[in-house]
Design an enzyme around this catalytic site. Structure first.
Site, PDB file in Angstrom:
ATOM      1  N   ARG A  45       0.968  -0.968   0.017  1.00  0.00           N
ATOM      2  CA  ARG A  45      -0.056   0.191   0.020  1.00  0.00           C
ATOM      3  C   ARG A  45       0.862   1.241   0.112  1.00  0.00           C
ATOM      4  O   ARG A  45       1.986   1.166   0.121  1.00  0.00           O
ATOM      5  CB  ARG A  45      -1.015  -0.089   1.290  1.00  0.00           C
ATOM      6  CG  ARG A  45      -0.596  -0.401   2.495  1.00  0.00           C
ATOM      7  CD  ARG A  45       0.524   0.076   3.085  1.00  0.00           C
ATOM      8  NE  ARG A  45       0.209   1.504   3.285  1.00  0.00           N
ATOM      9  CZ  ARG A  45       1.208   2.330   3.447  1.00  0.00           C
ATOM     10  NH1 ARG A  45       2.437   1.971   3.900  1.00  0.00           N
ATOM     11  NH2 ARG A  45       1.005   3.606   3.578  1.00  0.00           N
ATOM     12  N   ALA A  47       0.858   5.119  -2.041  1.00  0.00           N
ATOM     13  CA  ALA A  47       0.822   5.285  -3.448  1.00  0.00           C
ATOM     14  C   ALA A  47       1.810   5.093  -4.388  1.00  0.00           C
ATOM     15  O   ALA A  47       1.410   4.404  -5.370  1.00  0.00           O
ATOM     16  CB  ALA A  47       0.159   7.098  -3.456  1.00  0.00           C
ATOM     17  N   GLN A 193      -1.639   2.288  10.004  1.00  0.00           N
ATOM     18  CA  GLN A 193      -0.312   2.298   9.241  1.00  0.00           C
ATOM     19  C   GLN A 193       0.850   3.142  10.232  1.00  0.00           C
ATOM     20  O   GLN A 193       2.015   2.727  10.117  1.00  0.00           O
ATOM     21  CB  GLN A 193      -0.515   3.202   7.955  1.00  0.00           C
ATOM     22  CG  GLN A 193      -1.217   2.477   6.877  1.00  0.00           C
ATOM     23  CD  GLN A 193      -2.720   2.563   6.853  1.00  0.00           C
ATOM     24  OE1 GLN A 193      -3.201   3.025   7.825  1.00  0.00           O
ATOM     25  NE2 GLN A 193      -3.518   2.614   5.622  1.00  0.00           N
ATOM     26  N   ASP A 234      -1.953  10.849  -1.701  1.00  0.00           N
ATOM     27  CA  ASP A 234      -2.282   9.996  -2.743  1.00  0.00           C
ATOM     28  C   ASP A 234      -2.812  10.373  -4.353  1.00  0.00           C
ATOM     29  O   ASP A 234      -2.467  10.060  -5.190  1.00  0.00           O
ATOM     30  CB  ASP A 234      -3.478   9.179  -2.088  1.00  0.00           C
ATOM     31  CG  ASP A 234      -3.037   8.206  -1.110  1.00  0.00           C
ATOM     32  OD1 ASP A 234      -2.908   8.774   0.208  1.00  0.00           O
ATOM     33  OD2 ASP A 234      -2.674   7.083  -1.439  1.00  0.00           O
ATOM     34  N   LYS A 245      -4.681   9.994   3.347  1.00  0.00           N
ATOM     35  CA  LYS A 245      -5.122   9.107   4.313  1.00  0.00           C
ATOM     36  C   LYS A 245      -6.185   9.844   5.207  1.00  0.00           C
ATOM     37  O   LYS A 245      -5.792  10.886   5.773  1.00  0.00           O
ATOM     38  CB  LYS A 245      -4.042   8.644   5.315  1.00  0.00           C
ATOM     39  CG  LYS A 245      -4.517   7.493   6.221  1.00  0.00           C
ATOM     40  CD  LYS A 245      -5.456   6.529   5.724  1.00  0.00           C
ATOM     41  CE  LYS A 245      -4.810   5.580   4.817  1.00  0.00           C
ATOM     42  NZ  LYS A 245      -5.796   4.652   3.960  1.00  0.00           N
TER      43      LYS A 245
HETATM   44  O1  MRU Z   1      -4.524   3.178   2.246  1.00  0.00           O
HETATM   45  P1  MRU Z   1      -2.863   3.335   2.052  1.00  0.00           P
HETATM   46  O2  MRU Z   1      -2.090   2.794   3.237  1.00  0.00           O
HETATM   47  O3  MRU Z   1      -2.331   2.926   0.667  1.00  0.00           O
HETATM   48  O4  MRU Z   1      -2.969   5.012   2.121  1.00  0.00           O
HETATM   49  C1  MRU Z   1      -1.512   5.419   2.025  1.00  0.00           C
HETATM   50  C2  MRU Z   1      -1.420   7.184   2.229  1.00  0.00           C
HETATM   51  O5  MRU Z   1      -2.498   7.584   2.454  1.00  0.00           O
HETATM   52  C3  MRU Z   1       0.041   7.577   2.256  1.00  0.00           C
HETATM   53  O6  MRU Z   1       0.036   8.674   3.053  1.00  0.00           O
HETATM   54  C4  MRU Z   1       0.170   7.940   0.803  1.00  0.00           C
HETATM   55  O7  MRU Z   1      -0.086   6.916  -0.185  1.00  0.00           O
HETATM   56  C5  MRU Z   1       1.569   8.627   0.575  1.00  0.00           C
HETATM   57  S1  MRU Z   1       2.721   7.493   0.661  1.00  0.00           S
HETATM   58  C6  MRU Z   1       4.118   8.059   0.400  1.00  0.00           C
END
Ligand code: MRU
Length: 348
Positions: A45, A47, A193, A234, A245
């Site tokens: 997971r 982005a 996370q 994202d 997030k």
């Molecule tokens: O649902 P996820 O864990 O994929 O969400 C991830 C996030 O929201 C991160 O903050 C975002 O992808 C930036 S990662 C460099």
């Protein structure tokens, strides 16, 4: 440094992020469907990491195609399967488009050469992502001062990327330069996370980290315990509105109330220039069980109604700067994001 994802002997290997920090288990994908499921189930997971996985998914899918007949149809089937995995992160669609361009451009190659070329392209996406993150770190590190406490949300670290990280990459770069920065990590309900991944990876590098629950941020700011906020993204609309997030928006509003800088660190492939504003970005709604349970244990009424949006929208007016590999962008975002990379727009 630990690999989040890599190509090894015609397989895609990734660390199972659902199991961290309790177990360090690696998952092997031998076909593109397994890669798609890994993204859906959040084995991988974040982005940029999802983008890298999509690139490898396409390469793996084509590698397993046996005949050149109906190759376009096969490609489209693989593309569409991966495209359906998660709707929000721009990097997924960016990587798929890049793989599609490479496929179209190299169709005159022999079948086996084309397969190799596609693997090469996916490997390049992975390598370039790490280089990009290091550049984000170099641009962003001067925004953090010696002795500061930085609040971060979710995990925007090496686990969310091919390596090094975006928001945590900036913190890493400042730390590696000798600045005594310390991190507050919001736990990031419901998938945790922050608690599971950010604490794990910062602790591995001895970067001081303190875990808080998501609802503690305001109190800490009021007490003067936070100097700045640094998150990933994202998808960023062309006016600078940022989807990240769930919980990010709340922190951004709190930061403004307490006159604290709120920084977003993201590669330029997170920006979606097709979308005018954040409200146009699709927000993923996830399984209600993620909210009802923690670690498989139900903590509420088993059938209680649940809302589980995985992301929220932070309007650009709350964002002090967006740190990219091409430079630091500040308001007016519409104009300055468009001019990204042109020297006169870059400011520290
Ligand atoms: O649902 P996820 O864990 O994929 O969400 C991830 C996030 O929201 C991160 O903050 C975002 O992808 C930036 S990662 C460099």
């Amino acid at each position: 440094m630990l690999p989040t994802i890599e190509w090894r002997k015609d397989r895609v290997i990734m660390i199972d992020q659902r199991k961290l920090p309790v177990k360090e288990v690696y998952v092997e994908c031998t076909d593109y469907n397994q890669v798609a499921e890994a993204v859906e189930k959040m084995i991988i997971r974040g982005a940029p990491a999802i983008g890298v996985a999509a690139g490898y998914g396409v390469a793996l899918g084509l590698l397993k195609v046996e005949s050149e007949e109906n190759l376009d149809e096969e490609f489209n089937r693989i593309y569409r399967r991966l495209e359906r995995t998660r709707p929000t992160a721009n990097n997924l669609f960016w990587a798929l488009e890049r793989m599609k361009k490479t496929f179209k451009k190299n169709k005159r190659l022999s079948f086996s050469q084309l397969k190799k070329r596609m693997i090469q392209e996916a490997t390049d996406i992975e390598r370039e992502d790490i280089e990009t993150n290091k550049k984000i770190g170099i641009w962003g590190k001067d925004l953090l001062k010696d002795g500061q406490s930085v609040l971060t949300h979710c995990n925007a670290g090496l686990l969310a990327t091919a390596g090094y990280g975006t928001a945590l990459g900036v913190i890493r770069a400042a730390f590696q330069e000798g600045k005594k920065v310390q991190v507050y990590a919001g736990e990031t309900r419901p998938f945790l996370q922050g608690a599971r991944l950010t604490c794990w990876e910062l602790d591995k590098e001895n970067i001081p980290v303190t875990l808080i629950t998501d609802n503690m941020a305001g109190f800490l700011m009021q007490k003067g315990m936070i100097s700045a906020v640094m998150t990933g993204a994202d998808r960023i609309a062309k006016n600078g509105d940022t989807v990240n997030k769930i919980g990010t928006y709340t922190i951004a509003v709190l930061a403004k109330e307490h006159s604290l800088p709120f920084y977003v660190a993201a590669p330029s492939n997170t920006i979606d220039f097709n979308l005018a504003e954040g409200t146009e970005i699709p927000i993923e709604e996830r399984d209600p069980q993620e909210v009802r349970e923690i670690g498989g244990r139900c903590l509420t009424l088993p059938n209680v109604k649940v809302q589980n949006p995985a992301f929220d929208i932070t309007p650009a007016k709350y964002i002090s700067a967006i740190i990219t590999e091409k430079g630091i962008v500040r308001a007016p975002y519409e104009k300055n994001l468009k001019g990204l990379g042109r020297k006169k727009n870059l400011r520290r």
